[in-house]
Scaffold this motif. Structure first.
Motif, PDB file in Angstrom:
ATOM      1  N   VAL A   1       0.837  -1.211   0.000  1.00 35.44           N
ATOM      2  CA  VAL A   1       0.000   0.000   0.000  1.00 35.44           C
ATOM      3  C   VAL A   1       0.870   1.259   0.000  1.00 35.44           C
ATOM      4  CG1 VAL A   1      -1.978  -1.156   1.044  1.00 35.44           C
ATOM      5  CG2 VAL A   1      -0.391   0.057   2.506  1.00 35.44           C
ATOM      6  N   TRP A   2       2.017   1.209   0.658  1.00 35.21           N
ATOM      7  CA  TRP A   2       2.944   2.350   0.658  1.00 35.21           C
ATOM      8  C   TRP A   2       3.510   2.582  -0.741  1.00 35.21           C
ATOM      9  CZ3 TRP A   2       8.392   2.076   0.001  1.00 35.21           C
ATOM     10  CH2 TRP A   2       9.067   3.262   0.228  1.00 35.21           C
TER      11      TRP A   2
ATOM     12  N   ALA B   1       1.009   4.298  -2.893  1.00 35.30           N
ATOM     13  CA  ALA B   1       0.873   5.722  -2.542  1.00 35.30           C
ATOM     14  C   ALA B   1       2.068   6.525  -3.033  1.00 35.30           C
ATOM     15  CB  ALA B   1       0.714   5.870  -1.032  1.00 35.30           C
TER      16      ALA B   1
ATOM     17  N   THR C   1       1.734   9.492  -5.989  1.00 38.15           N
ATOM     18  CA  THR C   1       1.833  10.882  -5.509  1.00 38.15           C
ATOM     19  C   THR C   1       3.212  11.521  -5.629  1.00 38.15           C
ATOM     20  OG1 THR C   1       2.345  10.222  -3.233  1.00 38.15           O
ATOM     21  CG2 THR C   1       0.014  10.496  -3.804  1.00 38.15           C
TER      22      THR C   1
ATOM     23  N   LYS D   1       5.571  11.262  -3.575  1.00 41.01           N
ATOM     24  CA  LYS D   1       5.607  11.781  -2.212  1.00 41.01           C
ATOM     25  C   LYS D   1       6.955  12.355  -1.810  1.00 41.01           C
ATOM     26  CE  LYS D   1       4.758  10.236   2.491  1.00 41.01           C
ATOM     27  NZ  LYS D   1       4.266   9.162   3.308  1.00 41.01           N
TER      28      LYS D   1
ATOM     29  N   HIS E   1       1.859  14.647   1.535  1.00 44.25           N
ATOM     30  CA  HIS E   1       1.729  13.647   2.592  1.00 44.25           C
ATOM     31  C   HIS E   1       0.262  13.296   2.861  1.00 44.25           C
ATOM     32  CE1 HIS E   1       5.974  14.029   3.196  1.00 44.25           C
ATOM     33  NE2 HIS E   1       5.934  13.170   4.189  1.00 44.25           N
TER      34      HIS E   1
ATOM     35  N   LYS F   1      -2.218  13.438   0.612  1.00 46.32           N
ATOM     36  CA  LYS F   1      -2.661  12.619  -0.518  1.00 46.32           C
ATOM     37  C   LYS F   1      -2.160  11.186  -0.375  1.00 46.32           C
ATOM     38  CE  LYS F   1      -1.191  15.519  -3.649  1.00 46.32           C
ATOM     39  NZ  LYS F   1      -0.774  16.107  -4.931  1.00 46.32           N
ATOM     40  N   ALA F   2      -0.891  11.041  -0.029  1.00 45.11           N
ATOM     41  CA  ALA F   2      -0.323   9.701   0.135  1.00 45.11           C
ATOM     42  C   ALA F   2      -0.999   8.957   1.286  1.00 45.11           C
ATOM     43  CB  ALA F   2       1.183   9.791   0.365  1.00 45.11           C
TER      44      ALA F   2
ATOM     45  N   ILE G   1      -4.438   7.777   0.089  1.00 42.41           N
ATOM     46  CA  ILE G   1      -4.294   6.647  -0.833  1.00 42.41           C
ATOM     47  C   ILE G   1      -3.887   5.392  -0.079  1.00 42.41           C
ATOM     48  CG2 ILE G   1      -2.878   5.746  -2.729  1.00 42.41           C
ATOM     49  CD1 ILE G   1      -2.957   8.633  -3.874  1.00 42.41           C
ATOM     50  N   MET G   2      -2.956   5.532   0.861  1.00 40.11           N
ATOM     51  CA  MET G   2      -2.565   4.364   1.681  1.00 40.11           C
ATOM     52  C   MET G   2      -3.761   3.831   2.459  1.00 40.11           C
ATOM     53  SD  MET G   2       1.182   4.953   3.373  1.00 40.11           S
ATOM     54  CE  MET G   2       1.135   3.404   4.269  1.00 40.11           C
TER      55      MET G   2
ATOM     56  N   TYR H   1      -0.115   1.838  10.371  1.00 36.48           N
ATOM     57  CA  TYR H   1      -0.380   2.943   9.444  1.00 36.48           C
ATOM     58  C   TYR H   1      -0.310   4.290  10.174  1.00 36.48           C
ATOM     59  CZ  TYR H   1      -3.331   6.217   6.858  1.00 36.48           C
ATOM     60  OH  TYR H   1      -3.829   7.334   6.241  1.00 36.48           O
TER      61      TYR H   1
END
Length: 127
Positions: free
Chosen positions: A51-52, A55, A59, A61, A78, A80-81, A84-85, A110
Motif C-alpha cells: 500500500v505504501w 501511494a 503521488t 511523495k 503527505h 494525498k499519500a 491513498i494508503m 499505518y
C-alpha cells in the motif's frame, strides 16, 4: 529588494528519502505488532509495503517539486499519500484474513508511519 528563501528537504536525494520512508514503514509495522502482540509480522509488513508503494508511485511523495511552497506542498503530498494508503489498506483488510494480519495491527502501523514520516519530513534546509 526583498529576498525570499526557498526551502528544500534536509535530505535532497529522492532514493535516500524513499529508503528512509521504507525503514520507517517497517519499524512502524513491527512496533504495532509488538505492542498489540498479534498476527504474523511478515504478512503485515508485506501488506504495508504494497500500500505504501502504491501511494508513493501515485503521488511522488518524496520529490521536492515546489521549493517556494515547501510546507504547503509537503502537507498536500503527505495527505494525498496518507489517503491513498488508507484506501488501499482498507481494500487489503477486506481481502486478507484477520488471522494472518489483524486489522488493528495494520491500522496502528499505518498511524505510526504517517506520524513518523511527517515528523522526519519536517526537517528542511534553505536553498
Amino acid at each position: 529588494m526583498e529576498h525570499h528563501f526557498r526551502y528544500v528537504s534536509f535530505i535532497r536525494n529522492v532514493k535516500t528519502r524513499t529508503a528512509i520512508g521504507f525503514i520507517l514503514l517497517v519499524l512502524s509495522t513491527i512496533s504495532a505488532e509488538a505492542i498489540l502482540l498479534r498476527g504474523h509480522i511478515g504478512v503485515a509488513v508485506l501488506i504495508m509495503t504494497l500500500v505504501w508503494m502504491a501511494a508513493v508511485f501515485l503521488t511522488d511523495k518524496y520529490v521536492d517539486k515546489y521549493p517556494q511552497r515547501y510546507f504547503t506542498y509537503l502537507i498536500a503530498s503527505h495527505m494525498k499519500a496518507a489517503v491513498i494508503m488508507a484506501f488501499f489498506l482498507w481494500i487489503m483488510s477486506k481481502v486478507i484474513s484477520p488471522l494472518s494480519a489483524p486489522h488493528d495491527v495494520l491500522w496502528t502501523g499505518y498511524l505510526f508511519f504517517v506520524f513518523a514520516d511527517a515528523i522526519v519530513s519536517l526537517f528542511r534546509q534553505r536553498d
